[in-house]
Design a protein around this motif. Structure first.
Motif, mmCIF file in Angstrom:
data_model
loop_
_atom_site.group_PDB
_atom_site.id
_atom_site.type_symbol
_atom_site.label_atom_id
_atom_site.label_comp_id
_atom_site.label_asym_id
_atom_site.label_seq_id
_atom_site.Cartn_x
_atom_site.Cartn_y
_atom_site.Cartn_z
ATOM 1 N N GLU A 62 14.504 10.371 4.547
ATOM 2 C CA GLU A 62 15.662 11.113 4.026
ATOM 3 C C GLU A 62 16.917 10.223 4.066
ATOM 4 O OE1 GLU A 62 15.793 14.714 3.295
ATOM 5 O OE2 GLU A 62 17.737 14.164 2.469
ATOM 6 N N GLY A 63 17.664 10.207 2.975
ATOM 7 C CA GLY A 63 18.913 9.451 2.943
ATOM 8 C C GLY A 63 18.753 8.022 2.453
ATOM 9 N N PHE A 64 17.520 7.568 2.300
ATOM 10 C CA PHE A 64 17.307 6.224 1.755
ATOM 11 C C PHE A 64 17.111 6.309 0.243
ATOM 12 C CE2 PHE A 64 16.105 5.822 6.191
ATOM 13 C CZ PHE A 64 16.719 4.634 6.554
ATOM 14 N N GLN A 65 17.372 5.187 -0.422
ATOM 15 C CA GLN A 65 17.327 5.206 -1.882
ATOM 16 C C GLN A 65 15.924 4.974 -2.435
ATOM 17 O OE1 GLN A 65 19.996 2.381 -3.653
ATOM 18 N NE2 GLN A 65 20.122 3.532 -5.547
ATOM 19 N N ALA A 66 15.233 4.004 -1.863
ATOM 20 C CA ALA A 66 13.891 3.658 -2.347
ATOM 21 C C ALA A 66 12.931 3.692 -1.163
ATOM 22 C CB ALA A 66 13.900 2.275 -2.987
ATOM 23 N N VAL A 67 12.051 4.682 -1.169
ATOM 24 C CA VAL A 67 11.196 4.949 -0.003
ATOM 25 C C VAL A 67 9.737 4.676 -0.356
ATOM 26 C CG1 VAL A 67 10.397 6.723 1.616
ATOM 27 C CG2 VAL A 67 12.785 6.723 0.829
ATOM 28 N N VAL A 68 9.125 3.757 0.388
ATOM 29 C CA VAL A 68 7.674 3.559 0.294
ATOM 30 C C VAL A 68 7.028 4.331 1.426
ATOM 31 C CG1 VAL A 68 5.802 1.890 0.589
ATOM 32 C CG2 VAL A 68 7.744 1.303 -0.839
ATOM 33 N N GLY A 69 5.993 5.087 1.124
ATOM 34 C CA GLY A 69 5.171 5.719 2.158
ATOM 35 C C GLY A 69 3.860 4.961 2.229
ATOM 36 N N LEU A 70 3.580 4.334 3.361
ATOM 37 C CA LEU A 70 2.369 3.518 3.513
ATOM 38 C C LEU A 70 1.434 4.202 4.504
ATOM 39 C CD1 LEU A 70 0.780 0.838 3.089
ATOM 40 C CD2 LEU A 70 2.114 -0.124 4.980
ATOM 41 N N ILE A 71 0.244 4.552 4.046
ATOM 42 C CA ILE A 71 -0.713 5.253 4.903
ATOM 43 C C ILE A 71 -1.765 4.266 5.392
ATOM 44 C CG2 ILE A 71 -2.387 7.118 5.047
ATOM 45 C CD1 ILE A 71 -0.814 8.620 2.946
ATOM 46 N N LEU A 72 -1.762 4.060 6.719
ATOM 47 C CA LEU A 72 -2.725 3.167 7.368
ATOM 48 C C LEU A 72 -3.792 4.038 8.011
ATOM 49 C CD1 LEU A 72 -0.076 0.897 9.169
ATOM 50 C CD2 LEU A 72 -1.377 0.286 7.125
ATOM 51 N N GLY A 73 -4.774 4.423 7.233
ATOM 52 C CA GLY A 73 -5.835 5.277 7.748
ATOM 53 C C GLY A 73 -7.147 4.521 7.738
ATOM 54 N N THR A 74 -8.246 5.251 7.521
ATOM 55 C CA THR A 74 -9.539 4.586 7.360
ATOM 56 C C THR A 74 -9.428 3.582 6.224
ATOM 57 O OG1 THR A 74 -10.536 6.662 8.009
ATOM 58 C CG2 THR A 74 -11.995 5.003 7.076
ATOM 59 N N GLY A 75 -8.743 4.011 5.138
ATOM 60 C CA GLY A 75 -8.378 3.109 4.049
ATOM 61 C C GLY A 75 -6.890 2.803 4.126
ATOM 62 N N LEU A 76 -6.332 2.301 3.031
ATOM 63 C CA LEU A 76 -4.911 1.960 3.011
ATOM 64 C C LEU A 76 -4.360 2.241 1.620
ATOM 65 C CD1 LEU A 76 -3.233 -1.194 4.448
ATOM 66 C CD2 LEU A 76 -2.834 -0.578 2.076
ATOM 67 N N ALA A 77 -3.256 2.965 1.550
ATOM 68 C CA ALA A 77 -2.676 3.290 0.251
ATOM 69 C C ALA A 77 -1.199 3.609 0.435
ATOM 70 C CB ALA A 77 -3.396 4.480 -0.374
ATOM 71 N N ALA A 78 -0.474 3.661 -0.666
ATOM 72 C CA ALA A 78 0.968 3.880 -0.564
ATOM 73 C C ALA A 78 1.483 4.681 -1.753
ATOM 74 C CB ALA A 78 1.697 2.537 -0.488
ATOM 75 N N GLY A 79 2.669 5.234 -1.579
ATOM 76 C CA GLY A 79 3.379 5.913 -2.650
ATOM 77 C C GLY A 79 4.832 5.479 -2.627
ATOM 78 N N PHE A 80 5.614 5.882 -3.631
ATOM 79 C CA PHE A 80 6.969 5.352 -3.793
ATOM 80 C C PHE A 80 7.867 6.406 -4.416
ATOM 81 C CE2 PHE A 80 9.650 1.995 -6.184
ATOM 82 C CZ PHE A 80 10.386 1.682 -5.046
ATOM 83 N N CYS A 81 9.062 6.541 -3.872
ATOM 84 C CA CYS A 81 10.065 7.457 -4.421
ATOM 85 C C CYS A 81 11.378 6.714 -4.610
ATOM 86 C CB CYS A 81 10.348 8.585 -3.433
ATOM 87 S SG CYS A 81 9.317 9.983 -3.673
ATOM 88 N N VAL A 82 12.036 6.925 -5.722
ATOM 89 C CA VAL A 82 13.354 6.321 -5.953
ATOM 90 C C VAL A 82 14.349 7.448 -6.216
ATOM 91 C CG1 VAL A 82 14.688 4.733 -7.375
ATOM 92 C CG2 VAL A 82 12.270 4.289 -6.989
ATOM 93 N N ASP A 83 15.446 7.428 -5.470
ATOM 94 C CA ASP A 83 16.445 8.496 -5.583
ATOM 95 C C ASP A 83 15.793 9.872 -5.470
ATOM 96 O OD1 ASP A 83 18.523 6.701 -5.859
ATOM 97 O OD2 ASP A 83 18.322 6.607 -8.038
ATOM 98 N N GLY A 84 14.809 9.975 -4.588
ATOM 99 C CA GLY A 84 14.153 11.258 -4.343
ATOM 100 C C GLY A 84 13.191 11.690 -5.427
ATOM 101 N N ARG A 85 12.905 10.817 -6.364
ATOM 102 C CA ARG A 85 12.004 11.197 -7.466
ATOM 103 C C ARG A 85 10.816 10.246 -7.519
ATOM 104 N NH1 ARG A 85 14.714 14.508 -11.068
ATOM 105 N NH2 ARG A 85 13.226 14.048 -12.708
ATOM 106 N N VAL A 86 9.702 10.773 -8.018
ATOM 107 C CA VAL A 86 8.538 9.923 -8.254
ATOM 108 C C VAL A 86 8.761 9.220 -9.582
ATOM 109 C CG1 VAL A 86 6.061 9.909 -8.705
ATOM 110 C CG2 VAL A 86 7.001 11.458 -6.979
#
Ligand SMILES: [Zn+2]
Length: 322
Positions: A133-157
């Motif tokens: 929250e409050g950041f402009q460009a947010v990467v979400g990185l999931i380190l699970g059994t596998g590995l994957a990520a998502g990205f939001c800019v200005d709160g939007r996909v």
């Protein structure tokens, strides 16, 4: 659209989400403040598409029934790709590849739902009332059994041609990093070789342990043994840390986020931020600055929370939001 809760009062049900995984389909109802009100799990029918769709329709129908609202906003997170134009999916853990889940669910339940990638929804959740929250460009990185990520800019996909998330797991690990770690180029389930997921995921940590120490070890064992001071486990974890920092650097070089939120089982390792932050800093290009490196605020339900929020935002439109 209310149900009795704890026998004392009635709580508003605001929206719902379906978390689709290779082992379970979890339905989750959210209240006014996006708190979880109720969940229901069932094993994922993985035999064929029709039995899978019957399971998905059952869980989605349960959300509608519990809410008493046929128009309840519901977001459905796909662990893979859904083409934004055609609705055709590709996933490795559920039997939907080449099939149109969106149309099939509409045929069964007679209405539209919001679909999205489960890593994109994780990033969206953390960007809205989460650790990003409050950041402009947010990467979400999931380190699970596998590995994957998502990205939001200005709160939007951001718009994407193929509905892909940030498929960092199947970007190649830099050659110099494998070379200096003394690790071979391992084949990946995606058909390529040397993918970041093969080294930096939980299964990747286990594979590094097996290669370096010559015996089978689970990722959790390596983490626990290292925490107790075992030098072999610590050596393995140090190699993993260097490669995980390379993964963070690749994310930075491509997307330049101001925040990277970590989720998934490995992110729960004690002291992970203290491990990764200096390793990442030592690899920065020139005088560039580190992004904030933080842990997910909404835990294992963050992806479902993000899908529910995307469904609220989509307001009944069918276009995949996440
Ligand atoms: Zn791969």
């Amino acid at each position: 659209m209310t149900i009795p809760r704890e026998g004392a009062h009635r709580t508003e049900i605001r929206c719902g989400a379906i978390d689709l995984g290779g082992t379970k389909i979890e339905a989750r109802l959210f209240g006014a403040e996006m708190e979880t009100l109720e969940t229901q799990r069932m094993p994922t029918p993985v035999g064929d598409f029709d039995s899978f769709m019957a399971g998905l329709a059952h869980q989605t129908g349960w959300l509608l029934e519990r809410a008493g609202n046929p128009d309840l906003p519901i977001g459905i997170g796909i662990p893979g790709l859904m083409d934004p134009e055609t609705g055709v999916c590709f996933a490795s853990n559920i039997p939907v590849s080449g099939r149109n889940v969106r149309d099939a669910l509409r045929q069964r339940l007679g209405r539209n739902f919001t679909f999205g990638n489960d890593c994109m929804s994780f990033a969206y959740s953390e960007a809205h009332g989460g650790a990003g929250e409050g950041f402009q460009a947010v990467v979400g990185l999931i380190l699970g059994t596998g590995l994957a990520a998502g990205f939001c800019v200005d709160g939007r996909v951001p718009p994407r041609h193929n509905g892909m998330a940030v498929e960092i797991g199947h970007v190649g690990m830099p050659a110099h990093a494998l070379s200096s770690a003394g690790l071979p180029v391992w084949p990946c389930g995606c058909g390529k070789s040397g993918c970041i997921e093969r080294y930096v995921s939980g299964s990747g940590l286990a594979a590094i342990g097996r290669h370096v120490l010559g015996r089978p070890l689970e990722a959790a064992e390596i983490v626990e043994s290292s925490a107790k001071g075992d030098p072999d486990a610590t050596r393995v974890l140090d190699i993993w840390t260097g490669l995980a920092a390379e993964c963070l650097l690749v994310l930075q070089l491509v997307l330049d986020p101001d925040c990277i939120v970590l989720g998934g089982g490995l992110s729960k390792m004690d002291g992970i931020l203290d491990r990764l932050t200096p390793a990442f800093r030592s690899r920065l290009l020139g005088h560039t600055r580190l992004p904030a490196l933080v842990l997910a605020r909404h835990g294992d339900s963050s992806g479902a929370r993000g899908m529910a929020l995307l469904a609220l935002d989509a307001d009944g439109k069918e276009t995949p939001a996440g």
